[in-house]
Design an enzyme around this catalytic site. Structure first.
Site, PDB file in Angstrom:
ATOM      1  N   ASP A 284       0.791  -1.238   0.000  1.00  0.00           N
ATOM      2  CA  ASP A 284       0.000   0.000   0.000  1.00  0.00           C
ATOM      3  C   ASP A 284       0.819   1.282   0.000  1.00  0.00           C
ATOM      4  O   ASP A 284       0.258   2.383  -0.022  1.00  0.00           O
ATOM      5  CB  ASP A 284      -0.956   0.008   1.206  1.00  0.00           C
ATOM      6  CG  ASP A 284      -2.077  -1.000   1.041  1.00  0.00           C
ATOM      7  OD1 ASP A 284      -2.599  -1.105  -0.085  1.00  0.00           O
ATOM      8  OD2 ASP A 284      -2.419  -1.674   2.020  1.00  0.00           O
TER       9      ASP A 284
ATOM     10  N   ASP B 101      -6.445  -4.034  -5.914  1.00  0.00           N
ATOM     11  CA  ASP B 101      -6.069  -2.745  -5.336  1.00  0.00           C
ATOM     12  C   ASP B 101      -4.609  -2.415  -5.676  1.00  0.00           C
ATOM     13  O   ASP B 101      -4.216  -1.259  -5.791  1.00  0.00           O
ATOM     14  CB  ASP B 101      -6.224  -2.757  -3.806  1.00  0.00           C
ATOM     15  CG  ASP B 101      -7.372  -3.604  -3.293  1.00  0.00           C
ATOM     16  OD1 ASP B 101      -7.765  -4.557  -3.975  1.00  0.00           O
ATOM     17  OD2 ASP B 101      -7.862  -3.331  -2.198  1.00  0.00           O
TER      18      ASP B 101
HETATM   19  N1  GLY Z   1      -7.278  -1.408  -0.522  1.00  0.00           N
HETATM   20  C1  GLY Z   1      -8.203  -1.865   0.421  1.00  0.00           C
HETATM   21  C2  GLY Z   1      -9.608  -1.548   0.075  1.00  0.00           C
HETATM   22  O1  GLY Z   1      -9.914  -1.082  -1.013  1.00  0.00           O
HETATM   23  O2  GLY Z   1     -10.435  -1.761   0.930  1.00  0.00           O
END
Ligand code: GLY
Length: 402
Positions: A125, A185
């Site tokens: 992330d 993601d």
């Molecule tokens: N990246 C985590 C979500 O979209 O919840």
């Protein structure tokens, strides 16, 4: 609308969309000053509340992520949370939208608290965390003073790239040989790599990693109809998918709405960065899956999973999708582009309406109600989410710049 659409031929439907597009986009554009002014007022109040709880009892910086209506207080998270870049990012967008120096000063202050994240190895992330904050700072301040941090962050992310699979590991430790988890993601984190590949002290290999990840994800992470899986577990022995997990979605057989939006946005961005038309065609396929889905509500804000009609909407899936569609609309043929702009304008008008846009302090001065974080885990259901606001503001700016 969807009933009507099924009675029309595809070309008649696009023609219908084109006629209506001008109206919806023009209506949105005429409302932008008012929406930005209301958003700015909300975020001034939110920033005062967030500043008051900025340090936890251990002296660690905490950033606002949402609002707990039962406890009537902000939900705050440490800088290592995946959403830490979105709050400063929204302040940067409000500076861009309004020119108000208050937002520049507050955005810079919160952004600087994230400096240690350039070395954060916990998951993938880091792209969200660093690029939404420092990436917007460098763009709007026209400064190179954060470039070393962004390059360092790209280098940190590159440590999660596994050459044999050609993928970046989303979750888990880099030495875990039993599982290798990837989620859609992850596509969003590739923008940091693409930027750093072109940066002065960057490394061209970052773009190779990003493109390899996008290629393998394109092959495995979406069904033939363009709907996404959430979590794939790859085997590092035979280099194949060994397991599908529903993750934050309703099931392994349905498409989690925010994941679908990450895909639309991610492949559009990868086309912008690489010029590779395969990514553009794929972004279109993912967008068409969502836009034309029989369970897509009339107001354009998806249920939290495309397989969960009648359950909660996810406003964040709507705002991410609107932002992605507005960019995608610039790259596809003009009729298709107009239909995407029309759809995104409808989504943004819905999000700016009282059905989604909060009034006063009802949700701690965040902008959008009705986000869904992780329904199967029982977390953050029908709630504001800082990243929903971030992509809402981004999409409004994209609409303004069209
Ligand atoms: N990246 C985590 C979500 O979209 O919840």
């Amino acid at each position: 609308m969807f009933m009507k659409k099924s009675l029309l031929s595809a070309s008649a439907f696009w023609a219908f969309c084109c006629v209506a597009e001008g109206t919806e986009l023009a209506r949105l554009k005429s409302r932008l000053p008012e929406i930005f002014a209301k958003s700015a007022a909300h975020y001034k109040a939110l920033d005062a509340a967030a500043t008051a709880v900025m340090y936890n009892t251990n002296g660690m910086v905490m950033l606002p992520r949402g609002y707990n209506r039962t406890l009537k207080r902000l939900t705050i998270r440490e800088i290592t949370c995946w959403t830490s870049g979105h709050y400063p990012g929204s302040l940067w967008y409000l500076f861009e939208a309004t020119g108000d120096e208050f937002f520049k000063e507050r955005a810079a202050m919160w952004t600087e608290t994230l400096k240690p994240i350039s070395k954060f190895e916990g998951n993938h992330d880091i792209g969200f965390m660093m690029y939404c904050s420092f990436g917007n700072a460098r763009r709007l301040l026209k400064t190179g003073k954060y470039d070393h941090l962004l390059v360092e962050a790209a280098n940190t992310l590159s440590l999660r790239f596994e050459p044999k699979l050609g993928l970046i590991r989303s979750w888990g430790k880099v030495d875990d040989r039993d599982s290798f988890l990837v989620i859609p993601d992850n596509l969003m984190n590739l923008e940091l790599l693409e930027w750093a590949a072109k940066a002065k002290n960057g490394d061209r290999r970052f773009a190779e990693m990003a493109r390899s990840h996008a290629d393998v994800t394109m092959k495995n992470h979406f069904r033939a109809d363009g709907g996404t899986y959430h979590v794939l577990n790859y085997s590092q022995k035979d280099l194949r998918v060994q397991e599908v997990r529903r993750g934050q979605g309703a099931s392994c057989f349905t498409a989690w709405s925010r994941g679908q939006s990450w895909g639309i946005y991610g492949y559009t961005m990868m086309y912008r960065e690489s010029g590779n038309k395969t990514y553009l065609n794929f972004a279109e396929k993912l967008a068409d899956y969502a836009v034309n889905h029989p369970n897509m509500p009339e107001d354009g804000i998806p249920y939290w999973d495309y397989g969960a009609p009648g359950e909660e909407r996810d406003s964040s899936a709507g705002s991410i999708m609107a932002s992605g569609l507005l960019e995608l609309s610039k790259y596809v043929d003009s009729a298709k582009g107009e239909s995407y702009r029309k759809f995104a304008a409808r989504q943004l008008l819905s999000l700016a309406s009282p059905a989604y846009f909060s009034e006063g302090g009802e949700i701690g001065h965040f902008l959008l109600k009705h986000g869904v974080g992780f329904k199967p885990g029982g977390h953050e259901i029908d709630t504001p989410l800082n990243y929903g606001d971030y992509y809402f503001l981004e999409a409004l700016l994209r609409a303004r710049n069209l």
